[in-house]
Design a protein around this motif. Structure first.
Motif, short mmCIF file in Angstrom:
data_model
loop_
_atom_site.label_atom_id
_atom_site.label_comp_id
_atom_site.label_asym_id
_atom_site.label_seq_id
_atom_site.Cartn_x
_atom_site.Cartn_y
_atom_site.Cartn_z
N GLY A 67 -13.15 -32.32 63.98
CA GLY A 67 -12.65 -32.73 62.83
C GLY A 67 -12.78 -34.26 62.49
O GLY A 67 -11.86 -34.78 62.44
N SER A 68 -14.15 -34.88 62.12
CA SER A 68 -14.49 -35.92 62.12
C SER A 68 -14.31 -36.24 60.61
O SER A 68 -15.33 -36.50 59.91
N SER A 69 -13.19 -36.22 59.92
CA SER A 69 -13.28 -36.56 58.23
C SER A 69 -12.80 -38.03 58.00
O SER A 69 -11.77 -38.39 58.75
N GLY A 70 -13.56 -38.65 57.31
CA GLY A 70 -13.05 -40.01 56.95
C GLY A 70 -13.79 -41.13 57.86
O GLY A 70 -14.49 -40.76 58.79
N GLU A 71 -13.87 -42.31 57.25
CA GLU A 71 -14.65 -43.23 57.93
C GLU A 71 -14.33 -43.69 59.22
O GLU A 71 -14.95 -43.92 60.08
N GLY A 72 -12.80 -44.06 59.37
CA GLY A 72 -12.27 -44.43 60.51
C GLY A 72 -12.51 -43.51 61.89
O GLY A 72 -12.89 -43.77 62.82
N THR A 73 -12.30 -42.01 61.38
CA THR A 73 -12.45 -41.05 62.46
C THR A 73 -13.89 -41.07 62.77
O THR A 73 -14.20 -40.81 63.94
N TRP A 74 -14.87 -41.09 61.88
CA TRP A 74 -16.12 -41.01 62.28
C TRP A 74 -16.58 -42.09 63.15
O TRP A 74 -17.25 -42.08 64.06
N GLN A 75 -16.09 -43.45 63.03
CA GLN A 75 -16.37 -44.45 63.64
C GLN A 75 -15.95 -44.36 65.09
O GLN A 75 -16.54 -44.52 66.25
N ARG A 76 -14.71 -43.68 65.26
CA ARG A 76 -14.25 -43.56 66.36
C ARG A 76 -14.85 -42.38 67.20
O ARG A 76 -15.13 -42.39 68.53
N LEU A 77 -15.33 -41.44 66.63
CA LEU A 77 -16.31 -40.54 67.29
C LEU A 77 -17.63 -41.04 67.71
O LEU A 77 -17.78 -40.81 68.73
N CYS A 78 -18.22 -41.98 67.20
CA CYS A 78 -19.35 -42.51 67.49
C CYS A 78 -19.15 -43.42 68.66
O CYS A 78 -19.85 -43.35 69.62
N LYS A 79 -18.04 -43.94 68.65
CA LYS A 79 -17.67 -45.02 70.03
C LYS A 79 -17.83 -43.99 71.21
O LYS A 79 -18.02 -44.16 72.17
N ILE A 80 -16.80 -43.01 70.92
CA ILE A 80 -16.32 -41.96 72.15
C ILE A 80 -17.70 -41.31 72.86
O ILE A 80 -17.69 -41.16 74.02
#
Length: 395
Positions: free
Chosen positions: A248-261
């Motif tokens: 559930g990667s909704s929203g810009e903050g979550t998307w950016q955290r996903l990319c880093k992980i």
């Protein structure tokens, strides 16, 4: 010592059948209301196998725990008189017949409120108490189609698909329970009962929520998109090396955290993934990037790593796995309780938690007419009366 249960002192006459009504009344019973399930005597209703015959099935026990049961043939004048007598001291009556049935039986709200002005009648129907479809029988799957739910459920481009649970029935039951509790609160001010109504159709459209609102306000007609989210990406089911998980990667903050992980921070600056709308439009391209990354590790790895990094993620369980999960066990989602026939059953507990007057599941569902005599005695009928009712088939 615990305080009295939240709904202690309320008496409910449950005339409902099958699922929507019993699901509503189950909430009241679990929070302490005295619920009397009123059923036709065996052999009276040709559809009794749907709502009464298999008393020990998990479904029946789960729907009808914490209730008492009496039999009453409302086709007899004596049966209706008994119900009127019970209504004099009842707080709530719940039924889910077709709208014309209560009129034919003399159990309309206008009649009941003359007997007891404080009575709250809750009527659950398929399509509503009036209108062009009022006499149509309302079945869950039929309503799933009419409400539009099936049009947004299933694989993209595939046939419309029903949800895997009785969402219309249970939804209408929950909305009816909310309405009943609102009426109970209002009665404290006015001293008057009222007629509470819910329908499977209206309830399920309401539960469509953002999907329906998208169409009404934006003209955006939602369609089935399988396990993908219609307005967010990446959000859906992905394949790890050993199984499936939900992301559930909704929203810009979550998307950016996903990319880093996942070690792919370069994705953040790519124009085709620059914002939510772009990622939805380019979902297929994005998934082609993500799929080989997720395939490198197992489900447990991703569930742990993503949640610790602030990205919602969870496994896709089978039912046995659900009840083996430590969080499910911690929440006390199921409970084993005794029945009057000496067999224990396991039911689902109430998901609503109250800190001081919590719901309790104390007993399984009753046997057919198990409490008929005791309920009639409470209402003032003598043993001779009860024998006469039984001999005539009224109970």
């Amino acid at each position: 010592m615990l305080d009295a249960k939240a709904l202690s002192g309320l008496r409910v006459l449950d005339l409902s059948r099958v699922r929507a009504g019993p699901a509503c009344v189950r909430i009241l019973a679990d929070f302490g209301a005295d619920v009397i399930r009123i059923e036709p005597p065996p052999g009276v209703d040709p559809n009794e196998a749907m709502f009464a015959a298999d008393r020990m099935s998990g479904d029946f026990q789960n729907l009808n725990r914490n209730k008492r049961s009496m039999t009453l043939n409302l086709k007899y004048p004596e049966g209706r008189k008994i119900l009127y007598k019970l209504a004099e001291t009842a707080d709530i009556i719940v039924e889910n017949w077709r709208p014309d049935v209560k009129e034919r039986l003399g159990l309309s709200y206008d009649i009941l409120k003359d007997i007891n002005p404080r009575i709250i009648l809750a009527s659950i129907s398929g399509y509503g108490q009036s209108g062009p479809y009022e006499r149509r029988p309302g079945f869950d799957q039929i309503i799933q189609g009419v409400s539009g739910l099936m049009s947004v459920t299933g694989e993209a481009g595939g046939r419309p698909m029903r949800a895997g649970l009785a969402v219309a029935d249970v939804g209408a039951g929950m909305y009816a329970a909310v309405g009943i509790l609102m009426a109970v609160i209002e009665r404290e001010r006015s001293g008057q009962g009222q007629w509470v109504q819910s329908s499977l159709l209206h309830s399920l459209i309401a539960m469509l929520d953002f999907q329906a609102a998208r169409y009404l306000n934006d003209g955006d007609i939602p369609v089935a998109v399988g396990n993908d989210h219609p307005t967010s990406s990446p959000m859906g089911v992905y394949k790890a090396s050993d199984g499936l998980f939900n992301l559930g990667s909704s929203g810009e903050g979550t998307w950016q955290r996903l990319c880093k992980i996942i070690g792919s921070e370069h994705l953040i600056g790519m124009p085709e993934f620059a914002n939510e709308r772009a990622r939805v439009q380019n979902r297929a391209t994005l998934n082609q990037v993500l799929d080989p990354i997720f395939a490198k590790h197992g489900v447990d790895h991703w569930v742990t790593a993503l949640n610790e990094g602030g990205v919602p993620c969870g496994p896709v369980y089978t039912m046995p796995q659900v009840f083996e999960d430590p969080q499910v066990q911690h929440l006390g989602v199921s409970k084993t309780v005794p029945t009057s026939v000496g067999v224990d059953v396991t039911v689902i507990t109430q998901p609503v938690k109250l800190s001081r007057t919590p719901a309790e599941v104390d007993s399984g569902a009753p046997q057919w007419g198990e409490h008929t005599d005791s309920v009639l005695r409470e209402a003032g009928f003598s043993d001779d009366d009860i024998r006469a009712f039984a001999e005539k088939g009224v109970v």
